[in-house]
Design a protein around this motif. Structure first.
Motif, PDB file in Angstrom:
ATOM      1  N   ASP A 182       0.808  -1.211   0.000  1.00 25.42           N
ATOM      2  CA  ASP A 182       0.000   0.000   0.000  1.00 25.42           C
ATOM      3  C   ASP A 182       0.848   1.272   0.000  1.00 25.42           C
ATOM      4  N   CYS A 183       2.180   1.114   0.123  1.00 22.24           N
ATOM      5  CA  CYS A 183       3.079   2.280   0.130  1.00 22.24           C
ATOM      6  C   CYS A 183       3.891   2.389  -1.155  1.00 22.24           C
ATOM      7  N   LEU A 184       3.684   1.474  -2.106  1.00 16.25           N
ATOM      8  CA  LEU A 184       4.570   1.410  -3.271  1.00 16.25           C
ATOM      9  C   LEU A 184       3.779   1.177  -4.559  1.00 16.25           C
ATOM     10  N   GLN A 185       4.132   1.954  -5.584  1.00 17.66           N
ATOM     11  CA  GLN A 185       3.643   1.731  -6.937  1.00 17.66           C
ATOM     12  C   GLN A 185       4.842   1.712  -7.880  1.00 17.66           C
ATOM     13  N   ILE A 186       4.847   0.769  -8.797  1.00 16.73           N
ATOM     14  CA  ILE A 186       5.944   0.651  -9.761  1.00 16.73           C
ATOM     15  C   ILE A 186       5.367   0.548 -11.164  1.00 16.73           C
ATOM     16  N   ARG A 187       5.943   1.289 -12.070  1.00 18.83           N
ATOM     17  CA  ARG A 187       5.609   1.179 -13.490  1.00 18.83           C
ATOM     18  C   ARG A 187       6.907   1.070 -14.289  1.00 18.83           C
ATOM     19  N   THR A 188       6.784   0.546 -15.511  1.00 19.15           N
ATOM     20  CA  THR A 188       7.972   0.394 -16.357  1.00 19.15           C
ATOM     21  C   THR A 188       7.735   1.022 -17.718  1.00 19.15           C
ATOM     22  N   VAL A 189       8.834   1.470 -18.318  1.00 18.66           N
ATOM     23  CA  VAL A 189       8.799   2.050 -19.660  1.00 18.66           C
ATOM     24  C   VAL A 189       9.785   1.303 -20.539  1.00 18.66           C
ATOM     25  N   GLU A 190       9.690   1.527 -21.833  1.00 17.00           N
ATOM     26  CA  GLU A 190      10.523   0.779 -22.766  1.00 17.00           C
ATOM     27  C   GLU A 190      11.947   1.302 -22.815  1.00 17.00           C
ATOM     28  N   GLU A 191      12.102   2.562 -23.203  1.00 11.46           N
ATOM     29  CA  GLU A 191      13.445   3.093 -23.433  1.00 11.46           C
ATOM     30  C   GLU A 191      14.007   3.739 -22.186  1.00 11.46           C
ATOM     31  N   SER A 192      15.306   3.990 -22.254  1.00  8.84           N
ATOM     32  CA  SER A 192      16.037   4.497 -21.093  1.00  8.84           C
ATOM     33  C   SER A 192      15.515   5.856 -20.666  1.00  8.84           C
ATOM     34  N   VAL A 193      15.364   6.026 -19.351  1.00  9.96           N
ATOM     35  CA  VAL A 193      15.034   7.325 -18.772  1.00  9.96           C
ATOM     36  C   VAL A 193      16.192   7.724 -17.873  1.00  9.96           C
ATOM     37  N   GLU A 194      16.467   9.003 -17.822  1.00 10.61           N
ATOM     38  CA  GLU A 194      17.567   9.460 -16.978  1.00 10.61           C
ATOM     39  C   GLU A 194      17.134   9.409 -15.523  1.00 10.61           C
ATOM     40  N   ARG A 195      18.108   9.279 -14.654  1.00 12.20           N
ATOM     41  CA  ARG A 195      17.826   9.157 -13.225  1.00 12.20           C
ATOM     42  C   ARG A 195      17.223  10.457 -12.692  1.00 12.20           C
ATOM     43  N   LEU A 196      16.153  10.320 -11.920  1.00 13.72           N
ATOM     44  CA  LEU A 196      15.468  11.466 -11.336  1.00 13.72           C
ATOM     45  C   LEU A 196      14.836  11.022 -10.024  1.00 13.72           C
ATOM     46  N   ILE A 197      15.093  11.765  -8.952  1.00 16.71           N
ATOM     47  CA  ILE A 197      14.536  11.461  -7.640  1.00 16.71           C
ATOM     48  C   ILE A 197      13.982  12.757  -7.049  1.00 16.71           C
ATOM     49  N   ILE A 198      12.708  12.724  -6.622  1.00 17.34           N
ATOM     50  CA  ILE A 198      12.042  13.914  -6.104  1.00 17.34           C
ATOM     51  C   ILE A 198      11.426  13.578  -4.749  1.00 17.34           C
ATOM     52  N   PHE A 199      11.696  14.410  -3.757  1.00 18.73           N
ATOM     53  CA  PHE A 199      11.165  14.208  -2.414  1.00 18.73           C
ATOM     54  C   PHE A 199      10.146  15.301  -2.096  1.00 18.73           C
ATOM     55  N   ASP A 200       8.928  14.881  -1.776  1.00 19.33           N
ATOM     56  CA  ASP A 200       7.868  15.787  -1.332  1.00 19.33           C
ATOM     57  C   ASP A 200       7.665  16.975  -2.267  1.00 19.33           C
ATOM     58  N   ARG A 201       7.995  16.790  -3.529  1.00 13.78           N
ATOM     59  CA  ARG A 201       7.818  17.835  -4.554  1.00 13.78           C
ATOM     60  C   ARG A 201       8.490  19.152  -4.149  1.00 13.78           C
ATOM     61  N   SER A 202       9.561  19.044  -3.373  1.00 10.32           N
ATOM     62  CA  SER A 202      10.256  20.248  -2.913  1.00 10.32           C
ATOM     63  C   SER A 202      11.760  20.187  -3.153  1.00 10.32           C
ATOM     64  N   ILE A 203      12.298  18.986  -3.342  1.00 10.46           N
ATOM     65  CA  ILE A 203      13.735  18.845  -3.595  1.00 10.46           C
ATOM     66  C   ILE A 203      13.936  17.697  -4.571  1.00 10.46           C
ATOM     67  N   ALA A 204      14.786  17.912  -5.574  1.00 10.66           N
ATOM     68  CA  ALA A 204      15.004  16.915  -6.624  1.00 10.66           C
ATOM     69  C   ALA A 204      16.496  16.686  -6.815  1.00 10.66           C
ATOM     70  N   TYR A 205      16.806  15.488  -7.290  1.00  9.02           N
ATOM     71  CA  TYR A 205      18.200  15.119  -7.570  1.00  9.02           C
ATOM     72  C   TYR A 205      18.287  14.573  -8.992  1.00  9.02           C
ATOM     73  N   ILE A 206      19.247  15.089  -9.744  1.00 12.00           N
ATOM     74  CA  ILE A 206      19.498  14.592 -11.093  1.00 12.00           C
ATOM     75  C   ILE A 206      21.007  14.437 -11.275  1.00 12.00           C
ATOM     76  N   PRO A 207      21.446  13.530 -12.151  1.00  6.82           N
ATOM     77  CA  PRO A 207      22.889  13.383 -12.380  1.00  6.82           C
ATOM     78  C   PRO A 207      23.453  14.582 -13.117  1.00  6.82           C
ATOM     79  N   ALA A 208      24.730  14.876 -12.858  1.00  4.36           N
ATOM     80  CA  ALA A 208      25.397  15.994 -13.527  1.00  4.36           C
ATOM     81  C   ALA A 208      26.651  15.534 -14.254  1.00  4.36           C
ATOM     82  N   GLY A 209      26.826  14.227 -14.418  1.00  2.81           N
ATOM     83  CA  GLY A 209      27.989  13.693 -15.122  1.00  2.81           C
ATOM     84  C   GLY A 209      27.700  12.293 -15.622  1.00  2.81           C
TER      85      GLY A 209
END
Length: 340
Positions: free
Chosen positions: A189-216
């Motif tokens: 009840d705390c987790l939802q997972i979906r999948t896509v076909e092609e590669s997506v870049e890494r993205l992590i967002i917490f509480d819609r207030s702070i996000a992390y993306i790769p820079a290299g």
């Protein structure tokens, strides 16, 4: 007489003394003088006014006492230090009162995190502070053990704080044993997972207030983004990806009934028909080149292809690829069989 600026063999800063100069200066102090001819290897003695002409004999120079020479040489340096101190004081007096005017430090809107330990620590801290929602998009189909273990620890920390999780993986992750173990250990009840076909870049967002993306490219540098407008934009991007992704609980669709082809093999067929070589296909799907070629072999067997050229023809004829097929699905330009 050549100076240090005109003598390439005698090159150092204008306020420096070289070893030959120090030696000659010591000899001059002991002897009471030094000939002009002896100063050829060390013209900086004259440039720095450590010797002065002998009034009785123009061919000789007498040394200036070290205490007098030091006071003379330190004078411009001391004056420069005083000027810089005064400038620093003036800037501080002008800008310090304005610190209370700004609501927040604008430099904190985007922070560069360098080094994997620093990135891991930041994600752990953000997971502990999460209270509502954690959104992640993770490229690749082969989830590494240490990544999944770290992800599980962060997930548990976020859930303990009341947050729910949404993850986007690529289709091959459906068949990864570590992903299945992860799902089994997180409350459904705390987790939802979906999948896509092609590669997506890494993205992590917490509480819609702070996000992390790769820079290299090596993922050892990341950006921590707190700017509200940028975070809102990244959330919108994530929601678009989420809407296009297939829930993990739903079977991946196939386009051609009667042909035993998996959804991953169907994606490979489409990319081959577009002219991509094996390593490019593997990279887009987040799998290794070896795994990609294993799928291609099974795809050839399912379609009854006798060669890569024949496979390209059968892909088009079978209807696996709906449209946009090109001439080259043979992979004849493929690169070395390296792991992705």
């Amino acid at each position: 007489m050549e100076s240090a600026e005109t003598n390439p063999a005698h090159s150092h800063g204008p306020r420096e003394l070289c070893a030959p100069a120090i030696q000659l200066y010591e000899e001059a102090l002991r002897a009471g003088g030094v000939s002009r001819a002896a100063l050829a290897p060390a013209p900086c003695l004259i440039d720095m006014a450590l010797v002065h002409p002998d009034t009785a004999d123009d061919a000789w120079l007498r040394p200036v006492p070290p205490s007098a020479a030091l006071a003379h040489l330190l004078q411009p340096i001391t004056r420069e230090i005083d000027e810089r101190i005064q400038l620093s004081t003036a800037l501080s007096q002008a800008l310090t009162p304005l610190a209370s005017v700004a609501d927040e430090d604008p430099n904190l809107a985007i922070t560069v995190l360098e080094g994997r330990p620093v990135i891991v620590s930041a994600l752990q801290e953000a997971s502990l502070r999460a209270r509502e929602e954690v959104l992640t998009a993770q490229p690749g189909g082969n989830r590494l053990e240490h990544n999944m273990r770290q992800g599980l620890d962060n997930a548990r920390a976020a859930i303990a704080g009341g947050a729910r999780l949404r993850h986007i993986y690529q289709h091959p992750a459906r068949y990864n044993a570590r992903v299945k173990e992860y799902v089994a250990q997180v409350p459904p009840d705390c987790l939802q997972i979906r999948t896509v076909e092609e590669s997506v870049e890494r993205l992590i967002i917490f509480d819609r207030s702070i996000a992390y993306i790769p820079a290299g490219p090596e993922h050892d540098v990341a950006l921590e983004i707190r700017h509200p407008a940028l975070v809102r934009y990244l959330v919108q991007v994530y929601e678009v990806l989420w809407a296009q992704a297939v829930p993990l609980t739903r079977q991946l669709p196939t386009t051609t009934p009667g042909i035993q082809v998996t959804a991953v093999q169907q994606s490979i067929a489409r990319l081959l028909s577009e002219g991509h070589v094996d390593d490019a296909v593997a990279r887009k799907l987040g799998i290794s080149v070896r795994t990609c070629r294993s799928h291609i072999a099974r795809l050839m067997q399912a379609l009854g292809a006798t060669s890569r050229t024949h496979l390209g023809v059968l892909i088009v004829r079978s209807g696996i690829v709906r449209s946009g097929a090109v001439d080259d699905a043979t992979g004849t330009r493929e690169g070395p069989a390296s792991e992705s």
